[in-house]
Design a protein around this motif. Structure first.
Motif, short mmCIF file in Angstrom:
data_model
loop_
_atom_site.label_atom_id
_atom_site.label_comp_id
_atom_site.label_asym_id
_atom_site.label_seq_id
_atom_site.Cartn_x
_atom_site.Cartn_y
_atom_site.Cartn_z
N UNK A 91 -1.27 3.07 6.67
CA UNK A 91 -1.43 2.72 5.23
C UNK A 91 -1.40 1.41 5.01
N UNK A 92 -0.27 0.59 5.97
CA UNK A 92 0.04 -1.04 5.76
C UNK A 92 -1.23 -1.68 6.15
N UNK A 108 -6.74 -5.84 0.44
CA UNK A 108 -6.25 -7.10 -0.25
C UNK A 108 -7.11 -7.94 0.13
N UNK A 109 -7.39 -8.09 1.41
CA UNK A 109 -8.36 -9.19 2.09
C UNK A 109 -9.94 -8.73 1.44
N UNK A 168 6.71 -12.41 -7.39
CA UNK A 168 6.93 -11.17 -8.17
C UNK A 168 5.62 -11.08 -8.79
N UNK A 169 5.10 -12.29 -9.41
CA UNK A 169 3.97 -12.12 -10.36
C UNK A 169 2.63 -12.25 -9.49
N UNK A 170 2.65 -12.80 -8.42
CA UNK A 170 1.43 -12.72 -7.69
C UNK A 170 1.33 -11.56 -7.18
N UNK A 171 2.51 -10.61 -6.67
CA UNK A 171 2.46 -9.40 -6.42
C UNK A 171 1.84 -8.46 -7.23
N UNK A 208 8.37 -7.99 -0.08
CA UNK A 208 7.27 -7.79 -1.35
C UNK A 208 5.86 -7.57 -0.90
N UNK A 209 5.36 -8.26 0.26
CA UNK A 209 4.13 -8.06 0.67
C UNK A 209 4.15 -6.81 1.34
#
Length: 200
Positions: A51-52, A59-60, A126-129, A5-6
């Motif tokens: 890209x990763x 995100x950070x 999934x919600x946090x994602x 997911x991450x």
């Protein structure tokens, strides 16, 4: 599962970030897109890790900015009455547009999932994602708007800037709503799990 997911969410943020990042780089380093065709295998191998990494940085950065904005918000509310009134007005407008969460949201799904802890963890991931992706899109839209003002051709500048600005505002709304839904799910899920422990 959590790593997968991450990986996906960082890649999404990183690929979007690479658009405005490449626009900036191309202005300082001559680069022909026809070169990609000649070295496309190498480009793909190099591009996805970059890209990763960009996604992790986005995100950070957004996490840091969200925290700092909350701290500034608290200081401003306690210091300036006029700001507090303005903020209250903005919250009312936001609540009118985005609505408020239902009081019983996630009650049934959390009840079902509470019987399987791994399912709760996967659902919360999934919600946090979703929150992270919306937050990343907001940041990338803002960065894209600034990049457009500085580097885009004058005939495209206004259109691209408006598109990025609309995306930024909409993504902020989505982030706030998705964040609120995630928090609600966590509260309900924890409540259900605690109730199960009491009965045990």
């Amino acid at each position: 599962m959590q790593f997968a997911v991450a990986l996906v969410e960082y890649l999404i943020s990183g690929i979007i970030a690479s658009v405005w990042f490449i626009v900036i780089v191309v202005n300082y380093i001559p680069f022909l897109f026809s070169d990609i065709k000649e070295y496309k295998e190498i480009f793909v191998i190099v591009y996805f890790p970059i890209a990763y990494i960009l996604g992790i940085y986005v995100d950070a950065t957004t996490s840091f900015l969200v925290r700092r904005c909350k701290e500034i918000d608290v200081i401003a509310i306690t210091s300036f009455k006029s700001y507090a009134c303005f903020r209250c007005c903005c919250i009312r407008v936001y609540n009118f547009i985005a609505g408020k969460p239902k009081g019983d949201s996630y009650e049934r799904s959390a009840e079902i999932l509470s019987h399987s802890i791994p399912d709760i963890v996967r659902t919360m991931d999934a919600y946090v994602s979703r929150d992270r992706i919306a937050r990343g899109v907001a940041f990338n839209s803002f960065a894209g708007a600034i990049t457009t003002l500085l580097y885009a051709p004058s005939d495209l500048k206004k259109t691209i800037f408006l598109g990025c600005l609309i995306s930024f505002i909409y993504s902020l709304f989505m982030y706030k709503r998705l964040r609120r839904l995630s928090s609600r799910f966590k509260r309900v899920a924890l409540s259900k799990m605690n109730n199960m422990k009491v009965w045990e």
